[in-house]
Design an enzyme around this catalytic site. Structure first.
Site, PDB file in Angstrom:
ATOM      1  N   CYS A  47      -8.711  -5.167  -4.274  1.00 56.83           N
ATOM      2  CA  CYS A  47      -8.637  -5.121  -3.209  1.00 56.83           C
ATOM      3  C   CYS A  47     -10.581  -5.998  -2.773  1.00 56.83           C
ATOM      4  O   CYS A  47     -10.759  -6.327  -3.309  1.00 56.83           O
ATOM      5  CB  CYS A  47     -10.062  -3.949  -2.234  1.00 56.83           C
ATOM      6  SG  CYS A  47     -10.558  -3.270  -1.311  1.00 56.83           S
ATOM      7  N   CYS A  50     -14.188  -4.185  -2.517  1.00 57.08           N
ATOM      8  CA  CYS A  50     -14.377  -3.334  -3.475  1.00 57.08           C
ATOM      9  C   CYS A  50     -13.985  -3.340  -4.578  1.00 57.08           C
ATOM     10  O   CYS A  50     -14.444  -2.699  -5.908  1.00 57.08           O
ATOM     11  CB  CYS A  50     -14.321  -1.670  -3.106  1.00 57.08           C
ATOM     12  SG  CYS A  50     -12.153  -1.390  -3.053  1.00 57.08           S
ATOM     13  N   CYS A  96      -7.781   0.978   0.995  1.00 59.63           N
ATOM     14  CA  CYS A  96      -7.732   1.337   0.452  1.00 59.63           C
ATOM     15  C   CYS A  96      -8.376   2.639  -0.081  1.00 59.63           C
ATOM     16  O   CYS A  96      -9.205   3.143   1.081  1.00 59.63           O
ATOM     17  CB  CYS A  96      -8.749   0.078  -0.126  1.00 59.63           C
ATOM     18  SG  CYS A  96      -9.937   0.119  -1.807  1.00 59.63           S
ATOM     19  N   CYS A  99     -12.535   2.478  -0.277  1.00 55.30           N
ATOM     20  CA  CYS A  99     -13.362   2.427   0.784  1.00 55.30           C
ATOM     21  C   CYS A  99     -13.201   1.999   1.507  1.00 55.30           C
ATOM     22  O   CYS A  99     -14.132   1.670   2.723  1.00 55.30           O
ATOM     23  CB  CYS A  99     -14.336   0.603   0.208  1.00 55.30           C
ATOM     24  SG  CYS A  99     -12.750  -0.871   0.232  1.00 55.30           S
ATOM     25  N   CYS A 119       3.994  -3.320   2.933  1.00 63.40           N
ATOM     26  CA  CYS A 119       3.837  -5.214   3.790  1.00 63.40           C
ATOM     27  C   CYS A 119       1.876  -5.244   3.674  1.00 63.40           C
ATOM     28  O   CYS A 119       1.550  -4.437   4.702  1.00 63.40           O
ATOM     29  CB  CYS A 119       4.323  -4.451   4.894  1.00 63.40           C
ATOM     30  SG  CYS A 119       4.708  -5.788   5.876  1.00 63.40           S
TER      31      CYS A 119
HETATM   32 ZN    ZN Z   1     -11.147  -1.114  -1.829  1.00 64.15          ZN
END
Ligand code: ZN
Length: 131
Positions: A47, A50, A96, A99, A119
């Site tokens: 990510c 984070c 995510c 976060c 995607c």
């Molecule tokens: Zn994240």
């Protein structure tokens, strides 16, 4: 899992303007312009916000869409999905889990073995090569 919560001002100071627009404001990068749609190295896609490990090169495939595409996340608990009814369509949004960064959308026209296609925007990811 400890949720990561920051203000827009904090995210803005840590991300590029495109990363912020995609990951925090649910934007979409233009197809074939991102840093990872045509990226084939072995490693982990984390990510951008984070650092949580979200996807792996093992599950990446060439979907022809111009966005990085995966048939499964690195771990099921690392992403979560929500129904997205924007743009007069019903789609499944991928976020995510740690976060709530917007990552992209999930479709059911992917390859075997899952038939799923995550995607994902390159701007929501940061690649770390395998050691
Ligand atoms: Zn994240």
């Amino acid at each position: 899992m400890n949720k990561v919560v920051k203000s827009d001002a904090e995210w803005k100071s840590e991300l590029s303007s495109e990363e912020f627009a995609v990951a925090r404001k649910k934007g979409t990068e233009r197809a074939f312009t991102g840093r990872y749609w045509d990226h084939h190295a072995a490693g982990i896609y984390q990510c951008v916000c984070c650092g949580s490990p979200l996807f792996r090169s093992n599950e990446k495939f060439d979907s022809g869409t111009g966005w990085p595409s995966f048939w499964a996340p690195a771990a099921a608990g690392n992403v979560h999905t929500e129904t997205d009814r924007s743009l007069s369509m019903e789609r499944v949004e991928v976020l995510c889990a740690q976060c709530d960064a917007h990552l992209g959308h999930l479709f059911d026209d992917g390859p075997e073995p899952t038939n799923q296609r995550y995607c994902i925007n390159s701007a929501a990811l940061r690649f770390t090569p395998k050691e």
